[in-house]
Design a protein around this motif. Structure first.
Motif, PDB file in Angstrom:
ATOM      1  N   GLU A  42     -11.388   3.827  22.773  1.00 29.06           N
ATOM      2  CA  GLU A  42     -11.661   4.898  21.086  1.00 29.06           C
ATOM      3  C   GLU A  42     -10.472   3.944  20.977  1.00 29.06           C
ATOM      4  N   ASP A  45     -10.459   0.704  18.936  1.00 34.50           N
ATOM      5  CA  ASP A  45     -11.963   1.682  18.498  1.00 34.50           C
ATOM      6  C   ASP A  45     -12.679   0.197  17.908  1.00 34.50           C
ATOM      7  N   THR A  65     -21.410   1.851  24.881  1.00 36.07           N
ATOM      8  CA  THR A  65     -22.090   2.004  23.784  1.00 36.07           C
ATOM      9  C   THR A  65     -23.085   2.643  22.742  1.00 36.07           C
ATOM     10  N   VAL A  68     -21.638   6.360  22.543  1.00 36.67           N
ATOM     11  CA  VAL A  68     -20.481   6.759  21.380  1.00 36.67           C
ATOM     12  C   VAL A  68     -21.279   6.155  20.284  1.00 36.67           C
ATOM     13  N   ARG A  71     -21.935   9.267  17.490  1.00 35.59           N
ATOM     14  CA  ARG A  71     -21.152   9.584  16.764  1.00 35.59           C
ATOM     15  C   ARG A  71     -20.543   8.990  15.757  1.00 35.59           C
ATOM     16  N   HIS A  72     -20.142   7.667  16.192  1.00 35.43           N
ATOM     17  CA  HIS A  72     -19.958   6.979  15.180  1.00 35.43           C
ATOM     18  C   HIS A  72     -20.506   5.848  14.443  1.00 35.43           C
ATOM     19  N   THR A  75     -20.630   9.596  11.563  1.00 35.80           N
ATOM     20  CA  THR A  75     -19.377   9.678  10.626  1.00 35.80           C
ATOM     21  C   THR A  75     -19.661   8.426   9.480  1.00 35.80           C
TER      22      THR A  75
END
Length: 419
Positions: A42, A45, A65, A68, A71-72, A75
């Motif tokens: 995180e 990044d 992975t 997360v 969430r990514h 975005t």
């Protein structure tokens, strides 16, 4: 291939990579080729492997992975959605730009047509104005020539009559007998006297003053305003007139003015300026006292003459145009003393304005019983209305008639005490 860092890399076209896609194959760590990228740092990044987490990413927050990616991914999807909206907006703007370009071209073509139409109309108006000006010039020339021909014919006939009379008289005096001379003397004398009494002008009846003023407004032609006019009017000083309230009277130290109206030989207003106007204002009793008037050309045939006299008395005023006196010039100007302001009180009576003081008097001459020398309502000498205590005038906006005397005791008799 031009960059130093990627010169040795294998590069291929994107279209050629569809068949050999890496989808579904595990990605290996560039730092640890034997380890698969299964974790995500995180703080940095970026995806990392297990050895990276145990190495330089030891203190960094890391997670798998799969935990997360949502969430990514969300975005990225938001950014994708915003980008798609911008793309739609850009496409609309590009469409509007294209439409506006077409509209600009269409509008420019329409305006160009209007300009051409306007120019054609303007050229036509100028051509018609040119024809009209030449027609006016020709008519003016013919008019002047006809007047000259008429004057010439009259003068030739008068000269012929005089020559005949003179020759006959000379022959009579040289060859006639005494009786013949005495018999025909009355007829010959009457004829010669009549010929000598015939009035004729010693100058041509017209002049050659024909001018063209290109800057003169000439009205409209075919709906367009045009310029250029033929000027044949000549100012006649004997027909010019003077006007104004301050023509014959003025006040000391007060700006006054009057107007000169220039006219031509037919008595019509000139309608344009540029004439040589000279004005002199001289005191009749004091020869060294002369005013310097200001002449303002209004450009329409009128001239404003303004002055401010410092000395009262009679002045001689001369107004000349082209060196000749105008109608009514010279004339006498009366300059009165400057306007005298009232020094007293505009009141109903002395008794009221002075608060009942016996010593207060009024210039109206009114008296009251009981020892009061001032005026009172309804008593002897009271004017019956409001009046000035200094001079007795009943008009509030009038000029004071009283000249303040130098004696203080007498001055106090003409002034009412104002509380």
């Amino acid at each position: 291939r031009r960059q130093k860092k990627t010169a040795s890399h294998a590069v291929t076209e994107l279209e050629n990579t569809k068949d050999c896609s890496q989808a579904g194959k595990p990605l290996l760590c560039p730092s640890h080729p034997t380890e698969e990228l299964r974790l995500f740092c995180e703080q940095c990044d970026q995806p990392v492997c297990r050895d990276c987490v145990l190495g330089r990413h030891r203190q960094h927050p890391c997670d798998f992975t799969g935990n997360v990616i949502h969430r990514h991914g969300d975005t990225l999807r938001e950014l994708l959605k915003s980008s798609q909206q911008h793309m739609d907006t850009l496409e609309d703007v590009l469409s509007q730009v294209d439409e506006m370009g077409s509209a600009v071209r269409s509008r420019a073509e329409a305006v160009a047509a209007e300009i051409c139409q306007f120019a054609r109309g303007y050229v036509k108006a100028i051509e018609e104005h040119r024809v009209r000006l030449l027609k006016q010039l020709e008519d003016l020339k013919v008019q002047k020539e006809n007047l000259l021909h008429l004057q010439k014919a009259q003068l030739q006939q008068l000269l012929l009559d005089m020559r005949t009379g003179v020759e006959f008289t000379e022959h009579l005096l040289m060859s006639g007998s005494d009786v013949e001379i005495l018999v025909t003397k009355g007829v010959v004398s009457s004829r010669l006297t009549k010929l000598n009494s015939v009035a004729y002008s010693t100058h041509p009846s017209v002049d050659d003053r024909i001018q063209f003023s290109p800057h003169e407004r000439a009205g409209q032609c075919c709906g367009y305003e045009v310029f250029g006019a033929i000027l044949n009017k000549v100012v006649d000083p004997a027909r010019c007139t003077l006007h104004g309230e301050d023509l014959y009277s003025a006040r000391q130290n007060q700006l006054s003015s009057f107007t000169l109206l220039c006219k031509d030989t037919t008595g019509e207003r000139m309608g344009r300026g540029g004439e040589a106007v000279r004005v002199t204002i001289t005191h009749k009793d004091k020869r060294d006292c002369a005013l310097k008037p200001t002449v303002c050309d209004n450009g329409d045939g009128t001239y404003c003459i303004s002055y401010s006299p410092e000395e009262p008395g009679l002045y001689a005023v001369c107004v000349c145009v082209k060196g000749q006196h105008v109608q009514g010039s010279p004339f006498t100007l009366m300059v009165k003393h400057k306007f005298r302001e009232h020094q007293g009180v505009f009141h109903c009576c002395t008794f009221c304005s002075s608060g009942g003081q016996k010593a207060a008097r009024c210039a109206c001459g009114g008296t009251m019983p009981g020892g009061y020398q001032g005026c009172g309502h309804g008593h002897k000498g009271h004017p019956g209305c409001h009046h000035w205590s200094c001079c007795g005038q009943v008009k509030e906006s009038s000029e004071c008639l009283c000249v303040p005397p130098s004696d203080t005791s007498q001055r106090s008799l003409l002034r009412t005490v104002a509380l």
